[in-house]
Design a protein around this motif. Sequence first.
Motif, short mmCIF file in Angstrom:
data_model
loop_
_atom_site.label_atom_id
_atom_site.label_comp_id
_atom_site.label_asym_id
_atom_site.label_seq_id
_atom_site.Cartn_x
_atom_site.Cartn_y
_atom_site.Cartn_z
N ALA A 112 102.22 -16.01 -8.60
CA ALA A 112 101.91 -15.59 -9.97
C ALA A 112 100.41 -15.48 -10.16
O ALA A 112 99.66 -16.32 -9.67
CB ALA A 112 102.47 -16.62 -10.96
N LYS A 113 99.95 -14.45 -10.84
CA LYS A 113 98.52 -14.27 -11.07
C LYS A 113 98.21 -14.16 -12.56
O LYS A 113 98.90 -13.45 -13.29
CB LYS A 113 98.03 -12.98 -10.38
N PRO A 114 97.16 -14.85 -13.01
CA PRO A 114 96.77 -14.74 -14.42
C PRO A 114 96.04 -13.42 -14.65
O PRO A 114 95.32 -12.95 -13.77
CB PRO A 114 95.81 -15.91 -14.60
N VAL A 124 89.87 -22.95 -0.55
CA VAL A 124 89.41 -21.59 -0.21
C VAL A 124 90.55 -20.58 -0.16
O VAL A 124 91.69 -20.92 0.13
CB VAL A 124 88.69 -21.53 1.16
N GLU A 125 90.17 -19.32 -0.45
CA GLU A 125 91.13 -18.24 -0.28
C GLU A 125 90.90 -17.64 1.10
O GLU A 125 89.81 -17.13 1.40
CB GLU A 125 90.96 -17.20 -1.40
N LEU A 126 91.91 -17.73 1.93
CA LEU A 126 91.75 -17.29 3.32
C LEU A 126 93.07 -16.76 3.86
O LEU A 126 94.13 -16.94 3.26
CB LEU A 126 91.27 -18.46 4.18
N CYS A 130 95.27 -9.52 -4.44
CA CYS A 130 94.48 -9.92 -5.62
C CYS A 130 93.01 -10.11 -5.21
O CYS A 130 92.29 -9.14 -5.07
CB CYS A 130 95.08 -11.18 -6.23
N ASP A 131 92.57 -11.35 -5.00
CA ASP A 131 91.15 -11.59 -4.69
C ASP A 131 90.87 -11.47 -3.18
O ASP A 131 91.76 -11.70 -2.36
CB ASP A 131 90.74 -13.00 -5.12
N PRO A 132 89.60 -11.17 -2.83
CA PRO A 132 89.22 -11.07 -1.41
C PRO A 132 89.25 -12.43 -0.70
O PRO A 132 88.77 -13.43 -1.25
CB PRO A 132 87.78 -10.55 -1.48
N MET A 191 84.92 -19.84 -3.89
CA MET A 191 85.34 -18.44 -3.93
C MET A 191 85.23 -17.83 -5.34
O MET A 191 84.66 -16.76 -5.53
CB MET A 191 86.80 -18.29 -3.47
N HIS A 192 85.87 -18.50 -6.32
CA HIS A 192 86.13 -17.81 -7.59
C HIS A 192 84.93 -17.62 -8.50
O HIS A 192 84.99 -16.82 -9.42
CB HIS A 192 87.29 -18.50 -8.32
N GLY A 193 83.83 -18.36 -8.23
CA GLY A 193 82.63 -18.12 -9.03
C GLY A 193 81.71 -17.11 -8.36
O GLY A 193 80.61 -16.84 -8.85
N THR A 195 84.87 -8.13 -4.01
CA THR A 195 84.49 -8.79 -2.76
C THR A 195 83.69 -10.06 -3.04
O THR A 195 83.42 -10.39 -4.21
CB THR A 195 83.70 -7.83 -1.83
N ARG A 196 83.39 -10.80 -1.99
CA ARG A 196 82.56 -12.01 -2.09
C ARG A 196 81.71 -12.05 -0.84
O ARG A 196 82.19 -11.65 0.23
CB ARG A 196 83.43 -13.26 -2.11
N SER A 197 80.48 -12.52 -0.97
CA SER A 197 79.68 -12.55 0.25
C SER A 197 79.76 -13.95 0.87
O SER A 197 79.75 -14.96 0.16
CB SER A 197 78.23 -12.13 -0.05
N ASP A 211 96.32 -17.69 0.59
CA ASP A 211 96.10 -16.43 -0.13
C ASP A 211 95.77 -16.63 -1.59
O ASP A 211 96.21 -17.60 -2.21
CB ASP A 211 97.39 -15.59 -0.09
N CYS A 212 95.07 -15.63 -2.15
CA CYS A 212 94.91 -15.62 -3.61
C CYS A 212 96.30 -15.41 -4.20
O CYS A 212 96.74 -16.17 -5.05
CB CYS A 212 93.97 -14.50 -4.02
N ALA A 213 96.97 -14.36 -3.72
CA ALA A 213 98.34 -14.10 -4.16
C ALA A 213 99.21 -13.89 -2.94
O ALA A 213 98.96 -12.99 -2.15
CB ALA A 213 98.38 -12.85 -5.04
N GLY A 267 98.41 -26.01 1.73
CA GLY A 267 98.39 -24.55 1.74
C GLY A 267 98.62 -24.00 0.34
O GLY A 267 99.41 -24.56 -0.42
N ARG A 268 97.92 -22.92 0.00
CA ARG A 268 98.32 -22.12 -1.17
C ARG A 268 99.48 -21.29 -0.64
O ARG A 268 99.32 -20.15 -0.25
CB ARG A 268 97.17 -21.21 -1.61
N VAL A 269 100.63 -21.88 -0.60
CA VAL A 269 101.72 -21.28 0.17
C VAL A 269 103.08 -21.68 -0.40
O VAL A 269 103.19 -22.71 -1.07
CB VAL A 269 101.56 -21.71 1.66
CO CO Z 1 92.05 -15.91 -6.52
#
Ligand code: CO
Length: 492
Positions: A149-151, A438-440, A468-470, A396-398, A409-411, A103-105, A142-144
């Motif tokens: 925390a989010k900036p 990746v954010e997934l 937070c982010d898609p 993802m983030h760019g 969103t992101r394509s 996850d992003c968050a 994992g982002r886990v």
């Molecule tokens: Co993010």
Amino acid sequence: MAVVGWVCVRRVRSAALSASVQPSSLSRAPQEWSPDSWRSRATHDGHPGRLAVAPYTDPDAVVRVEKRLAAMPPLVTSWEIENLKGLIAEAQEGRRFLLWGGDCAETFADCTPEVITSKLKILLQMSLVLVYAGKRPVIRVGRVAGQYAKPRSSAAETRAGPDGAPLSLPSYFGDIVNGAAFEPDARRPDPERMVQAHQHAAMTLNFVRSLLDAGFADIHHPEYWDLGFLRQAGLHDELRQEYQRLTERVTDGLRFMDAMGSGPAHRLAQSVGFFTSHEALNLHYEAAHTRTVPRRAGYYNLSTHLPWLGWRTREAGGPHAEYLRGVRNPVGLKVGAEARIDELLRLIDAINPSNEAGRLVLIARLGAKNVRRALPGLVEVVRRAGRRVLWVCDPMHGNTVTTSAGLKTRSFEDIRAELSEQWQVHRELGSGLGGVHVELTGQDVTECLGGARGLREGDLAANYDTACDPRLNYEQSLELAFVLARLMQGGA
Ligand code: CO
Ligand code: PEP
């Protein structure tokens, strides 16, 4: 990730080193580092990086929470951290590939068996595709268990209040700081949430460790990772067939190896490592987990295996870089399209002055259209300077855009294009892309556009659930793994 046993942890709060800490390895880091040295850099002077530490209003309450956290058992061990560093060192030599996602968050509410297992399942499925295509072991991160925390670029958010008049409240800094609801009580930064974050991370990890210890990740049994909805006509047909063909080939090969006896490849297939990571953003939380351990020199951040430095907090003299340069964990550094070569080198040298193998992962998040312009120069200079790094692509983030309805969103097409561009650039330069970040989610969300199912703007509202982010949904994640697999096999 096996539970290796309890560590006896001592925390040294003073800047002076304890007698048992060997000065030999620490002497590489400039003398003045201590687990507290970041604090003097954390002035709230409007710099977004500094602001992102966390806007607490009651410093005494923060100190009390830090003390309580510092006395609690750690979440990971120095053995696991050193093990991961060794694996990253091998990836730096092209012998492993790093798959990093989540996850992003993370939110406290998402600490449920369904959300955790489906995230683990999609990561395992992706790794199977990558092992098969790349013919090299995959390190799974994992982002886990701590990505709470989010900036934020702005400390406050203004919306229409209940009476229609503009209301300004603190921005949402992630569940570890405050609540997402736009209400004064929820948005008040509450240090107690750091204890809740530790507890939720511990529950998540406990479950992940039990699943893995029980054989959940054994690639003899990819059927354990089936996501319920894949079996329903849910998954795009072609993708499902492609994945099924692959699992059949893998299980066939494993049966053959089983018949031949238990060689190293066979043992590798049974035990699958899994590591945790989060952005080292709320330094009060990170500092409370920064400890020495018996028989090892230096300090470890025992809240996670692989902390990373976010793009907004990258300032070489800022609190986050100051904190990270002193811990022994491997460290990720986000690299954006505006990265200046001199700044990046300064940061690399600040965080890895001894050029230690396995210590640094550079996560390029450039935006598909910027890769050709920005990446070759960065890669070349880092290589010419002889710095040991692992280049990883965050596609993802760019590539974040906002729809006319105001949804981030992101394509899938931009994500695919960035990954493929980064892959080609590394191939042309002979450096080799060493991983993907990746954010997934393993859930059936509708947050990113496109993919096999061709999600359109009008579909996003159906299940837009991110804090937070898609994120890529399960299907888009698997599809991205196949994109990468084709690149690994020499395709475009
Ligand atoms: Co993010
Ligand atoms: C993130 O990884 O969630 C993030 C905020 O990324 P970046 O620092 O690259 O913007």
